[in-house]
Design a protein around this motif. Structure first.
Motif, PDB file in Angstrom:
ATOM      1  N   PHE A  94      48.677  35.133  33.300  1.00  0.00           N
ATOM      2  CA  PHE A  94      47.785  36.157  33.832  1.00  0.00           C
ATOM      3  C   PHE A  94      48.288  37.504  33.357  1.00  0.00           C
ATOM      4  O   PHE A  94      49.454  37.661  33.003  1.00  0.00           O
ATOM      5  N   THR A  95      47.419  38.481  33.381  1.00  0.00           N
ATOM      6  CA  THR A  95      47.811  39.836  33.033  1.00  0.00           C
ATOM      7  C   THR A  95      48.651  40.401  34.177  1.00  0.00           C
ATOM      8  O   THR A  95      48.225  40.341  35.337  1.00  0.00           O
ATOM      9  N   PRO A  96      49.845  40.910  33.879  1.00  0.00           N
ATOM     10  CA  PRO A  96      50.668  41.486  34.952  1.00  0.00           C
ATOM     11  C   PRO A  96      49.903  42.560  35.710  1.00  0.00           C
ATOM     12  O   PRO A  96      49.231  43.398  35.120  1.00  0.00           O
ATOM     13  N   GLY A  97      49.971  42.481  37.017  1.00  0.00           N
ATOM     14  CA  GLY A  97      49.300  43.456  37.865  1.00  0.00           C
ATOM     15  C   GLY A  97      47.903  43.058  38.303  1.00  0.00           C
ATOM     16  O   GLY A  97      47.301  43.726  39.141  1.00  0.00           O
ATOM     17  N   GLN A  98      47.348  41.978  37.771  1.00  0.00           N
ATOM     18  CA  GLN A  98      45.996  41.591  38.167  1.00  0.00           C
ATOM     19  C   GLN A  98      46.005  40.788  39.470  1.00  0.00           C
ATOM     20  O   GLN A  98      47.001  40.179  39.843  1.00  0.00           O
TER      21      GLN A  98
END
Length: 143
Positions: free
Chosen positions: A42-46
């Motif tokens: 996953f995209t970090p921070g999502q």
């Protein structure tokens, strides 16, 4: 000149015939043919929604430290965790069968922000999985 050529050709042919042929010769393959699937990430921070589904035959215990105490998930039961992106450093969820049977975790990513962990029965040949781990860089692991 013809005799030298004939002798050279004979030695070359004999040499080639006596060299053992490796039936396991390594040929270059593309990664798509032999590397397996890429790890889920996953995209970090999502924002991530983690859904846990018990597909095993018995009760499964879940523990997500330090936020949650032990929880029991009945066969066919579902549980959901909503992980807010900015607050996520690392997420780990331990799971095990209540009666000590072997289970395995199978993860999938049905859409952009959802991770599904299916806990399934497993054979005795493989001791099974024990935890789901989502690192702060977005990489998902089953250990």
């Amino acid at each position: 000149m013809n005799i030298k050529f004939a002798i050279s050709a004979t030695f070359l042919t004999t040499g080639l015939l006596l060299i053992p042929i490796n039936s396991q010769a390594t040929l270059a393959d593309t990664c798509a043919s032999s590397c397996g699937s890429a790890p889920l990430n996953f995209t970090p921070g999502q924002y991530i929604r983690v859904q846990v589904v018990n597909r095993s035959y018995g009760d499964v215990k879940l523990e997500q430290l330090p936020d949650m105490r032990k929880t029991t998930l009945k066969p066919g039961g579902k549980l959901q965790f909503d992980l807010r992106g900015g607050e996520l450093s690392n997420f780990s969820l331990m799971f095990w069968d209540d009666r000590g049977r072997y289970v395995k975790g199978v993860v999938s990513k049905p859409n952009f922000g959802t991770l599904v962990l299916e806990i399934r029965p497993n054979s005795r040949d493989y001791p099974g999985d024990r935890s789901l781990y989502i690192r702060s860089d977005g990489i998902v692991s089953i250990l």
